[in-house]
Write an enzyme that holds these catalytic residues in place. Structure first.
Site, PDB file in Angstrom:
ATOM      1  CB  SER A  42      51.179  57.528  28.023  1.00 29.70           C
ATOM      2  OG  SER A  42      51.990  56.765  27.147  1.00 29.70           O
TER       3      SER A  42
ATOM      4  CB  SER B 240      67.413  58.135  18.725  1.00 37.30           C
ATOM      5  OG  SER B 240      68.245  57.076  19.186  1.00 37.30           O
TER       6      SER B 240
ATOM      7  N   GLY C 116      57.805  57.894  30.108  1.00 39.78           N
ATOM      8  CA  GLY C 116      59.151  58.232  29.680  1.00 39.78           C
ATOM      9  C   GLY C 116      59.446  59.703  29.478  1.00 39.78           C
ATOM     10  CB  ILE C 117      61.606  61.371  26.929  1.00 34.74           C
ATOM     11  CG1 ILE C 117      62.895  60.591  27.222  1.00 34.74           C
ATOM     12  CG2 ILE C 117      61.953  62.807  26.547  1.00 34.74           C
ATOM     13  CD1 ILE C 117      63.823  60.465  26.027  1.00 34.74           C
ATOM     14  N   GLY C 118      58.463  61.830  27.247  1.00 37.29           N
ATOM     15  CA  GLY C 118      57.313  62.685  26.997  1.00 37.29           C
ATOM     16  C   GLY C 118      56.619  63.109  28.273  1.00 37.29           C
TER      17      GLY C 118
ATOM     18  CE1 TYR D 112      63.357  54.565  17.624  1.00 39.05           C
ATOM     19  CE2 TYR D 112      65.742  54.358  17.798  1.00 39.05           C
ATOM     20  CZ  TYR D 112      64.559  54.960  18.186  1.00 39.05           C
ATOM     21  OH  TYR D 112      64.585  55.955  19.135  1.00 39.05           O
TER      22      TYR D 112
ATOM     23  CG  LEU E  20      50.521  69.413  20.758  1.00 42.45           C
ATOM     24  CD1 LEU E  20      49.312  69.797  19.901  1.00 42.45           C
ATOM     25  CD2 LEU E  20      51.363  68.380  20.007  1.00 42.45           C
TER      26      LEU E  20
ATOM     27  N   GLY F  60      53.289  61.869  22.674  1.00 43.12           N
ATOM     28  CA  GLY F  60      53.828  60.687  23.346  1.00 43.12           C
ATOM     29  C   GLY F  60      54.148  60.912  24.805  1.00 43.12           C
TER      30      GLY F  60
END
Length: 285
Positions: A17, A145, A19-21, A158, A12, A15
């Site tokens: 939609s 990150s 980029g990295i995901g 962040y 699973l 995120g």
């Protein structure tokens, strides 16, 4: 009679939609996993499904709705996955949101918002998934990150959230290992994706609202624009995630590029903090 689908391991990923995901979901499917690709708005799945089709793995990518800030959504999604496939073998915590600003201007609510998505969202998914990962002797991988190791100007909220994630996972790892669950954190540097645009969608407005911090903000924007011009691709950043999924004995902490390794290394050998402060001070002058 069993089918190939019955033997696939299930991962699973949050995120997915962009980029990295997105890149991780496709790469996981290519590596032989059933990739349950989750996102808050499944209406944004077209790009992922197109990429999966182009890669020839559309039959191994399943899109599901999951909002990491909604506990009910998280529990429902995890339960549906286990009910449908019998097990949850791995989780990739990837969902997150950037925020550029500073505390005097943005206020405390902005920090709470960043923590909700980037930290508590990870905690919520981890909490729901761990019983199933324990049953499967599975893997918990979290995209943090370099900002989870090195504090960066105008990224207070962040970086605070990502620092919290790193501390949470570093503390959890030896405990989870006693019940057969491997924990890994993956630390990207600059990655060319829509994440960057979402963190600061309107740079002129950001500068206009900076007040006394405008000169420092302008220097930061100039430096960041330059650094992201040489950013690695999301596909490259996803490679260490897949390695953590498939390695016999994955390590706890991994960076996604040579630049990220050097940057994180500055902090990990900086006992008095002067190395990091000397570096990041140049970003705002």
């Amino acid at each position: 009679m069993s089918t190939q689908a019955d033997t696939l391991k299930t991962v699973l990923i949050t995120g997915t939609s962009t980029g990295i995901g997105l890149a991780t979901a496709v790469a996981a499917a290519q590596a032989g996993f059933r990739a349950v690709a989750t996102m808050r708005d499944t209406g944004k799945a077209d790009r992922l499904l197109a990429a999966a089709t182009e890669a020839g793995v559309a039959d191994r990518v399943v899109v599901k709705r999951l909002d990491v800030t909604d506990a009910a959504s998280v529990k429902e999604c995890v339960a549906e996955v286990v009910a449908a496939y019998g097990a949850l073998d791995a989780v990739v915590n990837n969902a997150g949101a950037g925020q550029v600003g500073t505390i005097e201007n943005d206020g405390v609510d902005a920090v709470r918002s960043a923590m909700e998505v980037n930290f508590f969202g990870v905690v919520e998914v981890t909490h729901a998934a761990l019983p199933h990962l324990r049953a499967a002797q599975g893997r918990l991988i979290t995209v943090t990150s370099v900002g989870g190791v090195v504090g960066q100007p105008f990224n207070e909220a962040y970086c605070a959230a990502k620092f919290a994630v790193e501390g949470f996972m570093e503390s959890l790892a030896p405990v989870a290992a006693t019940v057969g669950v491997t924990v890994t954190v993956v630390e990207p540097g600059a990655v060319a994706s829509e994440f960057v645009a979402s963190a600061a969608p309107d740079i002129p407005a950001l500068l206009a609202a900076a007040g006394p911090y405008r000169p420092a903000m302008q220097a930061y924007v100039d430096r960041t624009t330059t650094s992201f011009s040489a950013a690695q691709t999301a596909t490259d950043a996803a490679t260490p995630i897949i390695e953590a999924l498939t390695a016999e004995k994955p390590v706890f902490r991994v960076q996604t590029s040579d630049w990220a390794r050097g940057f994180v290394g500055t902090k990990l050998t900086d006992l008095d903090g002067s190395g990091v402060q000397g570096l990041t001070t140049t970003w705002v002058r």
